[in-house]
Design a protein around this motif. Structure first.
Motif, PDB file in Angstrom:
ATOM      1  N   TRP A 140       2.796  -2.079  -2.969  1.00  0.00           N
ATOM      2  CA  TRP A 140       2.703  -2.285  -1.527  1.00  0.00           C
ATOM      3  C   TRP A 140       1.328  -2.801  -1.106  1.00  0.00           C
ATOM      4  N   SER A 181       3.421  -8.462   8.213  1.00  0.00           N
ATOM      5  CA  SER A 181       4.665  -8.324   7.460  1.00  0.00           C
ATOM      6  C   SER A 181       5.235  -9.661   6.995  1.00  0.00           C
ATOM      7  N   SER A 208       7.191 -11.086   2.448  1.00  0.00           N
ATOM      8  CA  SER A 208       8.573 -11.390   2.072  1.00  0.00           C
ATOM      9  C   SER A 208       8.620 -12.048   0.694  1.00  0.00           C
ATOM     10  N   SER A 212      13.240  -8.880  -0.341  1.00  0.00           N
ATOM     11  CA  SER A 212      12.559  -7.648   0.026  1.00  0.00           C
ATOM     12  C   SER A 212      11.233  -7.960   0.706  1.00  0.00           C
ATOM     13  N   ASN A 213      10.486  -6.908   1.047  1.00  0.00           N
ATOM     14  CA  ASN A 213       9.193  -7.070   1.702  1.00  0.00           C
ATOM     15  C   ASN A 213       8.279  -5.949   1.230  1.00  0.00           C
ATOM     16  N   ASN A 223       7.697  -1.008   6.914  1.00  0.00           N
ATOM     17  CA  ASN A 223       8.668  -0.519   5.943  1.00  0.00           C
ATOM     18  C   ASN A 223       8.473   0.972   5.635  1.00  0.00           C
ATOM     19  N   ASP A 239       9.390   4.694   5.700  1.00  0.00           N
ATOM     20  CA  ASP A 239      10.677   5.378   5.855  1.00  0.00           C
ATOM     21  C   ASP A 239      10.603   6.385   7.004  1.00  0.00           C
TER      22      ASP A 239
END
Length: 369
Positions: free
Chosen positions: A268, A277, A281, A290-291, A338, A340
């Motif tokens: 990350w 963001s 990508s 995904s990213n 991203n 959670d």
């Protein structure tokens, strides 16, 4: 012009300060005439470092404020509207600031991670030479000059939240921080992040290793990529960068790693200044889109720029005042990105603790010891 570079882009952006006087909605100043109502124009200029206004970071955030302001008031890029003057070196700042003033721009903003001392000197000098013009210094303070407003950000607060997010997300219990050129401003990012990681680790009952390294500037993308490569190779799975344009090298390295891995094994990046963001990508080895941008630490440069420009537009330029942007009013903040839902709830809880005074975030690394 030998010391400035005009480039095409459009209009000026909004943002909200943590200082109540600038959180008030602003209306355009108008003057009446026999033929109807005429909107008063107010031109603004941005003096940047050589990362210019498309650095995906600090300068771009300020320029977004310019574009929003221009759009709101029907101003175009160029003389009489809004414009930027790019400085190739420290020696360009003072000539650029004076040139902006002599070209008729009424409120002039000095920004840029790279050459903060040069910007401060340039704004002080140009403000003395042009007492009828308005000047704004970003990320520093100039006292005793009635035609200069100062803006700073408590980026350590938002960085603390990024640290909490990193602590709850890391699978390797190893994270990293990469800074541009070391300074008091950059230490805000480092100190806040480290404190947040440590607080998250304590709550989880585990230890998390934190690597940290400075590039030495805000332009060397290759060096940033190399540092990131080393950190990821040593086991870090999250890197927070506060390196301006150089930080693009961190994204390049993360993408090179992630495209050769399954999406579930990604590393990350935590972005800075603007929502980064879009730089994360990619398509993973197993073919999934995904990213890899966990979150971004935002500084309300667009907010500060637009609000102060609005005050000047009204004839109420806040000269001599120092505005501090904090988590209150989202003067600084983090994106959901991203993160959670469980981790996001921890981030929001930490935000409340800072706002209610239960957590005081360090301003320098020495404060953590």
């Amino acid at each position: 012009m030998s010391v400035s570079k005009f480039k095409k882009l459009a209009t000026i952006a909004t943002a909200a300060v943590s200082v109540s006087v600038l959180l008030t909605a602003c209306q355009g100043k108008k003057s009446s005439s026999s033929t109807g109502t005429k909107t008063t124009k107010h031109s603004i200029a941005l003096i940047t470092d050589n990362n210019a206004i498309d650095d995906h970071s600090f300068n771009e955030a300020a320029w977004n404020g310019f574009k929003a302001f221009g759009k709101k008031h029907g101003l175009k890029q160029g003389k009489g509207g809004y414009q930027y003057f790019e400085s190739s070196s420290a020696a360009d700042f003072t000539p650029n600031a004076n040139e902006a003033a002599s070209s008729g721009f009424e409120t002039i903003f000095g920004v840029g991670y790279q050459l903060t001392s040069a910007i401060k000197s340039a704004i002080k000098s140009a403000a003395k030479k042009n007492p009828k013009k308005n000047f704004v210094i970003i990320d520093d303070v100039i006292s005793g000059q009635k035609n200069v407003a100062s803006v700073t950000f408590e980026s350590n607060q938002a960085s603390y939240l990024a640290g909490i997010a990193a602590a709850y997300t890391t699978k390797t219990n190893h994270v990293g921080y990469i800074g541009g050129a070391k300074s008091a401003t950059l230490e805000l990012f480092e100190a806040g992040f480290k404190q947040g990681v440590e607080a998250g680790a304590k709550a989880l009952g585990k230890k998390i290793k934190i690597d940290d390294q400075y590039i030495g500037n805000f332009t060397s993308t290759d060096k940033a990529k190399s540092i990131a490569q080393s950190m990821y190779a040593s086991g870090a799975d999250i890197i927070y960068h506060a390196a301006g344009n150089a930080g693009n090298g961190v994204f390049t390295e993360a993408k090179d790693i992630n495209k050769n891995r399954k999406a579930s094994k990604k590393v990350w990046v935590i972005g800075v200044d603007v929502d980064q963001s879009s730089l994360g990508s990619y398509t993973s080895k197993d073919g999934k889109k995904s990213n890899f941008v966990l979150t971004s630490v935002l500084k309300g440069l667009d907010v500060a720029v637009e609000r102060i420009a609005e005050k000047a537009y009204q004839g109420k330029f806040p000269g001599g005042k120092h505005f501090v942007y904090t988590l209150e009013g989202n003067g600084v903040s983090v994106t959901k990105g991203n993160i959670d839902s469980k981790t996001w709830s921890k981030v929001q809880a930490a935000r409340k603790q800072i706002l209610n005074g239960k957590v005081k975030v360090a301003e320098s690394v020495s404060d953590l010891k």
